[in-house]
Every structure is written in structure tokens, then in C-alpha cells.
Design a protein around this motif. Sequence first.
Motif, short mmCIF file in Angstrom:
data_model
loop_
_atom_site.label_atom_id
_atom_site.label_comp_id
_atom_site.label_asym_id
_atom_site.label_seq_id
_atom_site.Cartn_x
_atom_site.Cartn_y
_atom_site.Cartn_z
N GLU A 1 -19.98 -36.88 56.57
CA GLU A 1 -20.39 -37.37 55.40
C GLU A 1 -21.65 -36.53 54.69
N GLU A 2 -21.82 -36.59 53.51
CA GLU A 2 -22.89 -35.99 52.84
C GLU A 2 -23.35 -36.86 51.90
N THR A 3 -24.87 -37.22 51.94
CA THR A 3 -25.92 -36.54 52.55
C THR A 3 -26.36 -37.49 53.71
N GLU A 4 -26.60 -38.74 53.31
CA GLU A 4 -27.23 -39.69 54.08
C GLU A 4 -26.25 -40.33 55.09
N PRO A 5 -26.53 -40.82 56.21
CA PRO A 5 -25.57 -41.63 57.07
C PRO A 5 -25.27 -42.94 56.81
N LEU A 6 -24.71 -43.09 55.46
CA LEU A 6 -24.36 -44.23 54.85
C LEU A 6 -23.11 -44.99 55.54
N MET A 7 -22.18 -44.35 55.74
CA MET A 7 -20.91 -44.66 56.36
C MET A 7 -21.38 -45.08 57.82
N GLU A 8 -21.83 -43.96 58.31
CA GLU A 8 -22.18 -44.32 59.69
C GLU A 8 -23.16 -45.73 60.24
N ASN A 9 -24.11 -45.83 59.25
CA ASN A 9 -24.57 -47.21 59.63
C ASN A 9 -23.84 -48.34 59.21
N HIS A 10 -23.06 -48.36 58.00
CA HIS A 10 -22.30 -49.43 57.66
C HIS A 10 -21.09 -49.54 58.79
N LEU A 11 -20.55 -48.24 59.43
CA LEU A 11 -19.60 -48.64 60.56
C LEU A 11 -20.44 -49.42 61.88
N ARG A 12 -21.64 -49.07 61.91
CA ARG A 12 -22.22 -49.69 63.03
C ARG A 12 -22.51 -51.40 62.87
N GLU A 13 -22.63 -51.45 61.31
CA GLU A 13 -22.95 -52.97 61.09
C GLU A 13 -21.58 -53.69 61.21
N LEU A 14 -20.46 -52.83 60.85
CA LEU A 14 -19.07 -53.49 61.15
C LEU A 14 -18.79 -53.70 62.64
N ALA A 15 -19.32 -52.77 63.38
CA ALA A 15 -18.83 -52.74 64.74
C ALA A 15 -19.59 -54.17 65.44
N TYR A 16 -20.58 -54.76 64.83
CA TYR A 16 -20.97 -56.06 65.27
C TYR A 16 -20.08 -57.16 64.88
N GLN A 17 -19.42 -56.79 63.66
CA GLN A 17 -18.30 -57.96 63.25
C GLN A 17 -17.24 -57.74 64.30
N VAL A 18 -16.89 -56.41 64.62
CA VAL A 18 -15.54 -56.22 65.34
C VAL A 18 -15.94 -56.69 66.95
N HIS A 19 -17.13 -56.62 67.32
CA HIS A 19 -17.87 -56.66 68.52
C HIS A 19 -16.72 -56.67 69.66
N GLY A 20 -17.02 -56.95 70.94
CA GLY A 20 -16.16 -56.76 72.13
C GLY A 20 -16.05 -55.44 72.51
N LYS A 21 -15.60 -55.42 73.75
CA LYS A 21 -15.61 -54.14 74.44
C LYS A 21 -14.69 -53.08 73.53
N LYS A 22 -13.73 -53.73 72.79
CA LYS A 22 -12.72 -52.63 72.10
C LYS A 22 -13.51 -52.12 70.69
N CYS A 23 -14.45 -51.73 70.86
CA CYS A 23 -14.97 -51.04 69.70
C CYS A 23 -15.43 -49.80 69.78
N ALA A 24 -15.19 -48.87 68.99
CA ALA A 24 -15.56 -47.54 69.07
C ALA A 24 -16.74 -47.35 69.14
N ARG A 25 -17.62 -46.09 69.71
CA ARG A 25 -18.86 -45.71 69.61
C ARG A 25 -18.80 -44.86 68.36
#
Length: 618
Positions: A284-308
Amino acid sequence: MTNQAIARAAVEVGVQVATGYPGTPASEVIESLGLVAEPLGMHVEWAVNEKVALEVASAASIAGVRGLTAMKHVGVNVASDILMVIGLSGINGGMVIVVGDDPGAWVSQNEQDSRLYAQMANIPMLEPSSPQEALQMTRLAFEISERLKLPVFVRTTTKVSHSSGCVTLGPIVKPAKKGEFVKDFNRYYVGDVVEQARREWQHNQINEMAKLLRPLGLNKLSIKAGQKLGVVASGAAYNYAAEAVRNLDLENKVAILKVETSHPFPDEKMKTILRRTRDVLVVEETEPLMENHLRELAYQVHGKKCARVHGRRTGDIPDVGELNYDIAALPLAHLAKVPVRHNMDEADARAAIAEAVPPRGWTLCSGCPHLGSFYALKMFAKKTNKRMVAGLGDIGCIGLAALPPLQMLDSSYCMGSSIAQAAGFAYAGVDLPIVASIGDSTFFHSGIPPLIDAVTNNAHICVLICDNETTAMTGHQPHPGTGVTATGKPTKKVSIEEMVKAAGVEHIETVNSFDIMQTYRAIERAMRHPGPSVVISRGRCAELTRRDARKQGTVLEPYEVDLEKCKSCMICVKDFGCVAITWDSDLKKAIIEPSLCVGCGLCEQVCVFRAISKAQPS
Ligand SMILES: Cc1ncc(C[n+]2csc(CCOP(=O)(O)OP(=O)(O)O)c2C)c(N)n1
């Protein structure tokens, strides 16, 4: 071109009021609309600045007609005051804000991610990757805007804005509506108690958007069972990532989510890709916005089956700057454990260009009036006690006077900043003559309030307004001082002299930029004035002079060097620096390239040996 496709969409949906302020990469949207405004009965304007542009278009949309405004990313900073409140009242007729971001800051003072503005103002944002998508998404943006009663951003980036392709057009709807204002104090008088309620309303509208989007098929997710690697990308970055996937033969191995709504993000699809893969690369350009958002969503998905999640913050992609195919392909190949393959077409093209085009620095054009203004300032600087001035610069072609050989500007920040910064230096007691240099379009855009400020506080500064009769740097758009509208119609000229006088400046002089001594003396007199003074240095942009001559079929009479009189002092080459003058290393003399010379006569004034004069017709 994507910008033209956006303009076409505006025509197709019957936009009645379109506004903007020039700025690469977004300028062609309003330029294109200006060409068709009259037959379509559309009001198209180059506003005095982006805030005014947004206010005009959004008011039209409050009155129920469709409105559009276009600007570059930094323009949103100027428009941000109204942007932050327009979503609270909302609008009625569909309203689209086109914003062109510039990753890599190729044509801007900074790179800045407008998706953050969409989040901060809580206004929906769509993000196309191609001209065809730009047309479709802009149409869609009007629909969404009308359904939600919120303005909708369409965000492009330089590579998307200026890319061209085949576009399937839609039918044109002729607008028949007349604007109508239905009073509603609780909606349009934004502030106090009303603000709280409207904020809640706006949040609800954004939540509604997710429902609206479902049947529209935006945010395409391609995922198959067993795919362990995922890519999430948007805009131009999606094009690089998709090409990398194809080129590395990973089509069957990689799941791709193409994000087309940058606000709000498609959370459900993002969660799906997080759940079903092991690694997700965010491009993505330019800031890591989706990247940060995906990490936030990863907390909601949690468990072992969540992508890095991989991206800029993990060092897989560089922290800053524009992306390209290679930047996307490298981490993708690494994560997929396949050898990286470079895009040879691009590499070959780059090599061919490097061979064919000699490297060239930034420079003012030959015959530019700014050459005269800044050579005069340089003469003045040389005669001061410390042989220098504090040169506060501004945005536009004048910025090039900071470079050798003129080097008359010490700074450049943002539009209109030179005057207030000069005043700041004066109040701080900087012991140098302080000169703020500003272009004519910039003066109207944001130079007037700081000039009033300098008058009120009696700043001892000289403001050099370099009036080349156009907004040159962005492609010669008209401004209030040119007497022409965005549609090419004659209109009332706003006088810079009168504006300056009305601001309370007591010492004002207008000079001809092509008369160096006149300009020099005016600067000298201005600097002797104890308070703020203004020198308006006026001279037509050389590109316009060339165009005028082409149109009128006249020949521009070049100047030439008398080789006998030339004493090889190199002042014209090393001190002045018009690019029509070059150094002949065999003859050891300066020569003038006639095809580049517009006959402005500045070099004749610069040559102390009187070796330069108008060429004799052969
Ligand atoms: C807020 C903002 N809007 C638009 C631009 C794009 N821009 C860069 S240079 C320029 C033209 C300035 O014109 P003018 O002041 O007349 O100077 P010239 O280039 O003609 O010398 C513009 C509009 C910008 N940098 N910042």
C-alpha cells in the motif's frame, strides 16, 4: 487518462458544479471539465484555493445538485477546516472529492496519505487502480454519496492519475435540476449541541456503508483452499502486487484482496484472508494503514489460525517512498520461497532511457521572467553588508531560483508560507535584509492573510511578488489575476496592486521582470522602507510567450553572442544561468542556442562586455 475518466464520470452523472485548485497529479480533472462546461451548462471553476473549492462545491451539493472538487494531497490540508465539518451536516446532491496523492513526492513538497484524512473526517473513500475503474468508481461514489448524504473521496496516486487505458464510456445524463435550499438549522448550523448528534449520525452513515457495499462487488477477494500466502493491496500498489504474482507464477498459490474502499476498510474480507492464510503481505501507499488495521483485526480473529502480517512496519517493504514492481516482488518471492524475477520490460526501458536522455538538473526555463527578478535580487544581495539576504521562498516555479546559479531562496515549505516566515525572521531580529518571494497564483491562494499580518505588526520585510501572469508550475491554469475563467471565458481581473494596497502596504512598486536594473532599484528602495514593502515583478511566462508566438505565427527573435566581444568571463553561464546560453568548450566562448531563445533580452543586460545583442536577420 485516469483524471479524464474521472471527469467523464462527472459528466455522465450530471455534475453541475465542479471546482478545484491546480496541483499535480489531480489538475486534469478540472482542466477536462473546463473544456466541456459550456455546452453542458456546468459551472466549472479554478477556485482561489482548495478550501474555497470544497466550500463552493459542497454548498452546491447542499442545495441538491451534484458537485465535485479536485485537488492534490496537500490541497486537502488547506481544505481540511471545512472537510472536518462538512460530514457533520452532510450534503444532499452527490458530492465527490477527488484527491491525488503523490507517493515519493515527485511533484510535491511531501508525501502524504489522504486515507488518513478520510479516517479523520470519517468520510468514505474509494480507490481505483486504472482509468476504467476510476470512471466506474467515481460514478459509484456519487451514488454512495447520495444514499449516505456524505461526500465521498475518490483517491488516486500519481501513477494511477496519469496512467492511460481504454475506457468503456457510459451514457450522459443531462442535469435538469435547479439548486434549492431547504432550511434546517439543526443540520447546517454545525456546532455546540448539534455537533454531538450529527457526529452520531455520521458514524451511523459510515456503518450503513458496509451494507450498501455488499451487493456492489467492491473489494474483490480471490481465495482458494490451501493458499497459505495472501496479498492485501490497493490503488497503484495493487497493480505492482498483481503483476508480481503473475510474473512469479504464483497465481494459484496466493490469495489476493484488492481493497477498493479505503474508508471504511472491508473488515470481513480482511478477516477472511487473515483466517485462511499463514502470511499476508500488505502492499500500500504511503502509510502502513491497512497493515496496522490488519494487525488490529488479527486480535479479533486471534487464536493460532491467524496469518502474520508483513509490510512496511516489518521491514519487508521500505518505510517510505513510492512502490514499484520490484519492491512488491521481492518480499512476495521471499515469502513464497521462489526466486525473484525482475520485470525485464521495465528494467530495459529504464536502461534505454538512461542511455538516450542525458541527465539534467532542475532549472528555470530559458527566457523565464523569474531569471530577471532573481538576478536583480542577487545584485541587491551582493551590495548588502553581509553580501546576502535571508530569502524566504514559496511554492511554484520561483522555487527553482533556490538552485545554482541564482541561489536566491533559502527555504520552501508550503503555499503562502514565505511572507509569514519572513515576518517571523524580522520579529526574531535576524540581521539580514529579509525578502519573501512568492508567485502570483500563490499570492491569491494564501499570501494575502500573512501580508495583512505583516502590515498589522509592521514587519520590516520586502515581499517580491513574481507575477508571470499564470499558475505556471502546474500547467498554466488561470487565477484571479489573469482575467480568464477555467472555461476560458474573460472575467474581471483582480489587481494584485489593489489587493496589496488594501492590505495596508504603504510602499508598493510594480516593475518589469525583464528590466534588471529597474527591478534591482525597486528592491533597494523597498528594503529602505521601514515597514513591509512589496515589489511586484511582472513578466509573461516564457512558455506562454512561446505559445502566443506559435498561435499567432510570429517568430521570436533570438539573441546572439558576438564572439569577438565575448571575453569568456562566463558571467552569463555561471552567474545568470539561462539554459539557452551554453559554453562552447572549443571556442571557449558563450553561445546562445537560437531554438531555445525567446528574445527576452535579459542576457544582453547581464553581459558586462556588451557582447550580446539581438541576432541580425540572416
Ligand atoms: C496547497 C497546495 N496546492 C497546490 C499545490 C500545487 N502547486 C505547486 S506549484 C503551484 C503553482 C504556483 O503558481 P504561482 O504561484 O503562480 O507560481 P509560478 O509557478 O507561476 O511561478 C501549485 C498550484 C501545492 N503545492 N500546494
